[in-house]
Design a protein around this motif. Structure first.
Motif, short mmCIF file in Angstrom:
data_model
loop_
_atom_site.label_atom_id
_atom_site.label_comp_id
_atom_site.label_asym_id
_atom_site.label_seq_id
_atom_site.Cartn_x
_atom_site.Cartn_y
_atom_site.Cartn_z
N ASN A 59 -2.19 -2.64 -5.96
CA ASN A 59 -2.85 -3.67 -5.17
C ASN A 59 -4.27 -3.29 -4.75
N ASN A 104 -5.50 -4.26 6.16
CA ASN A 104 -4.32 -4.90 5.62
C ASN A 104 -3.65 -5.83 6.61
N ARG A 156 -9.06 3.35 5.42
CA ARG A 156 -9.43 2.21 4.60
C ARG A 156 -10.46 1.40 5.37
N SER A 179 0.85 -1.19 0.00
CA SER A 179 0.00 0.00 0.00
C SER A 179 0.88 1.23 0.00
N ASP A 181 4.28 -5.67 3.63
CA ASP A 181 3.93 -6.95 4.25
C ASP A 181 4.91 -8.00 3.76
N ASP A 190 -4.07 3.84 -4.39
CA ASP A 190 -2.88 3.09 -4.01
C ASP A 190 -1.96 2.98 -5.22
N ASN A 200 -5.29 -1.14 -2.70
CA ASN A 200 -5.44 -0.75 -1.30
C ASN A 200 -5.64 0.76 -1.22
#
Length: 259
Positions: A48, A88, A84, A25, A237, A44, A50
């Motif tokens: 992705n 996530n 959001r 993100s 991540d 984003d 996000n």
């Protein structure tokens, strides 16, 4: 200072030089591919999906200074933020991860959220980065010494850093977890190591309720609004940024923010 959305020419449309491995993100208010300069939608940049939303836009304005940023100016009961509606962190588990952002706080009270991942109605079950008594503080879900047991509220500095009723200055702040050993979570401010703590907690749906009711907030909530300037947010991540990678990202963007 409200609803004055103006975009100057020359705002960068591409970030270069930052670490992109496992970047899931990336919001940059100064990048026209991420934010048009008006409205509430933030795209984003990683692809992705996000994406994020600016909440309570009547208390938000846009400035082209410092490469472009928004100014969150809480008024009354409606506190502006960037959020959001999906979480996530539900997929991070025990992975390495990094939270990174550029912001410039204007503190008008002794406590305010900077980042918050809402997982339940209990504050003990929320991940939070907090300014408390002019010091940066993190919530128990950042300081767990096991995968299932939250730690405690932890001040990251012994003396006041933020100044009430004034802007502190642009900060590049990085929260990086690498591995599952002791002292595996490092916090950097403006390319200097600020603190080291242990964070072995497992972030998954079992630890915080239903994923469809979880929300990631940048800039506080209706109980404790953040006042100040916001430009960039990134979440990795699977990658905890090393000291040299923190320096890489710092060097890529520091001139934009006057460092």
């Amino acid at each position: 200072m409200r609803n004055h959305f103006l975009r100057a020419s020359g705002i960068p449309t591409t970030d270069t030089g930052i670490v992109t491995t496992n970047l899931i993100s990336h919001i940059d208010v100064g990048n026209s591919s991420s934010y048009s300069g008006s409205g509430s939608s933030l795209t984003d940049l990683t692809g992705n999906n996000n994406h994020a939303t600016i909440g309570n836009t009547s208390d938000v304005s846009y400035s082209s200074d410092d490469g472009g940023h928004i100014i969150l100016d809480p008024d009354g009961n409606n506190k502006p933020n960037v959020y959001r509606d999906t979480d996530n962190f539900v997929n991070i588990g025990t992975n390495d991860f990094t939270i990174e952002y550029w912001f410039n706080a204007y503190i008008t009270r002794n406590n305010t959220w900077v980042f918050r991942n809402l997982s339940s109605s209990s504050s003990q079950l929320n991940m939070g980065i907090y300014i408390y008594q002019e010091k940066l503080r993190i919530s128990p879900f950042f300081t767990g010494t096991s995968t299932t047991q939250p730690g405690s509220w932890t001040n990251l500095e012994s003396s006041a850093h933020y100044t009430e009723d004034d802007y502190t200055g642009w900060e590049h702040t990085v929260f990086s977890r690498i591995g599952d050993g002791d002292n595996n979570f490092k916090i950097y401010r403006n390319n200097s190591l600020l603190a080291t703590v242990t964070n072995k907690f497992e972030y998954d749906i079992a630890q915080g309720g239903n994923a469809d009711r979880r929300r990631t907030l940048i800039g506080g909530d209706n109980n404790s609004g953040f006042r100040g300037k916001f430009a960039i947010y990134r979440l990795y991540d699977g990658t905890g940024l090393t000291s040299s990678q923190v320096t890489q990202n710092w060097n890529a963007e520091k001139a934009r923010f006057g460092h």
